[in-house]
Design a protein around this motif. Structure first.
Motif, PDB file in Angstrom:
ATOM      1  N   TRP A 115       0.837  -1.197   0.000  1.00  0.00           N
ATOM      2  CA  TRP A 115       0.000   0.000   0.000  1.00  0.00           C
ATOM      3  C   TRP A 115       0.871   1.246   0.000  1.00  0.00           C
ATOM      4  O   TRP A 115       1.766   1.399   0.825  1.00  0.00           O
ATOM      5  CB  TRP A 115      -0.945  -0.005   1.193  1.00  0.00           C
ATOM      6  N   ARG A 116       0.570   2.145  -0.905  1.00  0.00           N
ATOM      7  CA  ARG A 116       1.391   3.338  -1.131  1.00  0.00           C
ATOM      8  C   ARG A 116       1.558   4.198   0.130  1.00  0.00           C
ATOM      9  O   ARG A 116       2.669   4.601   0.471  1.00  0.00           O
ATOM     10  CB  ARG A 116       0.780   4.162  -2.255  1.00  0.00           C
ATOM     11  N   PHE A 117       0.440   4.493   0.804  1.00  0.00           N
ATOM     12  CA  PHE A 117       0.510   5.345   1.995  1.00  0.00           C
ATOM     13  C   PHE A 117       1.408   4.711   3.058  1.00  0.00           C
ATOM     14  O   PHE A 117       2.253   5.379   3.646  1.00  0.00           O
ATOM     15  CB  PHE A 117      -0.888   5.600   2.569  1.00  0.00           C
ATOM     16  N   TYR A 118       1.215   3.426   3.293  1.00  0.00           N
ATOM     17  CA  TYR A 118       2.028   2.742   4.300  1.00  0.00           C
ATOM     18  C   TYR A 118       3.497   2.736   3.887  1.00  0.00           C
ATOM     19  O   TYR A 118       4.376   2.989   4.701  1.00  0.00           O
ATOM     20  CB  TYR A 118       1.535   1.303   4.521  1.00  0.00           C
ATOM     21  N   LYS A 119       3.750   2.471   2.620  1.00  0.00           N
ATOM     22  CA  LYS A 119       5.137   2.411   2.143  1.00  0.00           C
ATOM     23  C   LYS A 119       5.841   3.752   2.330  1.00  0.00           C
ATOM     24  O   LYS A 119       6.979   3.801   2.790  1.00  0.00           O
ATOM     25  CB  LYS A 119       5.185   1.986   0.676  1.00  0.00           C
ATOM     26  N   LYS A 120       5.154   4.849   2.007  1.00  0.00           N
ATOM     27  CA  LYS A 120       5.743   6.175   2.189  1.00  0.00           C
ATOM     28  C   LYS A 120       6.053   6.424   3.669  1.00  0.00           C
ATOM     29  O   LYS A 120       7.117   6.931   4.016  1.00  0.00           O
ATOM     30  CB  LYS A 120       4.808   7.267   1.656  1.00  0.00           C
ATOM     31  N   SER A 121       5.127   6.044   4.541  1.00  0.00           N
ATOM     32  CA  SER A 121       5.331   6.218   5.984  1.00  0.00           C
ATOM     33  C   SER A 121       6.477   5.348   6.485  1.00  0.00           C
ATOM     34  O   SER A 121       7.296   5.795   7.277  1.00  0.00           O
ATOM     35  CB  SER A 121       4.053   5.867   6.746  1.00  0.00           C
ATOM     36  N   ALA A 122       6.525   4.104   6.007  1.00  0.00           N
ATOM     37  CA  ALA A 122       7.575   3.178   6.443  1.00  0.00           C
ATOM     38  C   ALA A 122       8.955   3.656   5.996  1.00  0.00           C
ATOM     39  O   ALA A 122       9.926   3.575   6.756  1.00  0.00           O
ATOM     40  CB  ALA A 122       7.300   1.774   5.910  1.00  0.00           C
ATOM     41  N   VAL A 123       9.040   4.174   4.784  1.00  0.00           N
ATOM     42  CA  VAL A 123      10.319   4.695   4.290  1.00  0.00           C
ATOM     43  C   VAL A 123      10.750   5.891   5.136  1.00  0.00           C
ATOM     44  O   VAL A 123      11.922   6.014   5.518  1.00  0.00           O
ATOM     45  CB  VAL A 123      10.216   5.067   2.788  1.00  0.00           C
TER      46      VAL A 123
END
Length: 151
Positions: free
Chosen positions: A65-73
């Protein structure tokens, strides 16, 4: 009384406080300072295996999921930036020092993420986080004892 003990333990499990909040909370509620130390320390230690389970299994699924990936990065970059030099240079001791500093943003959550990002062996990372949590908890425990005694 039991409710305060449970709340202290929950604070120690929480990423918003860890044992840095659980120990003072329990002690200021009049709970036995030795039991509070042990319970909050052990609850905080329990965070490491939970974080490893999350990072190794659930995290991989959520990265789709894009939102999660951005937050995780973003979180990963902050963890590497905040602790990267120490961990790269000192390894085990770097994690211990980073986790033991009783300040916001340091602790077992950040230490677990850093150990994961730097691919530290799990047993070694667990030991480093546990030692760091112990010293952080000890610092907070002594400071709280002194403040309760008016010293």
């Amino acid at each position: 009384m039991h409710e305060d003990f449970i709340i202290a333990i929950l604070w120690s499990l929480s990423p918003f406080g860890e044992a840095k909040v659980g120990i003072p909370y329990g002690m200021y509620q009049g709970l036995n300072e030795y039991w509070v130390f042990v319970a909050c320390f052990l609850a905080n230690v329990l965070v490491f295996p939970i974080m490893m389970l999350f990072l190794e299994h659930i995290n991989r699924y959520l990265l789709k999921w894009r939102f999660y990936k951005k937050s995780a990065v973003f979180v990963g970059q902050r963890a590497k930036k905040g602790s990267g030099d120490k961990i790269q240079r000192f390894g085990f001791l770097g994690i211990v020092l980073f986790v033991m500093i009783p300040l916001p943003g340091t602790g077992v959550y950040a230490g677990s993420i850093a150990a994961y990002l730097f691919k530290m062996k799990k047993r070694r990372a667990f030991a480093a986080n546990t030692v760091g949590i112990f010293f952080s908890s000890l610092i907070i425990w002594v400071a709280t004892l002194l403040s309760l005694q008016g010293g």
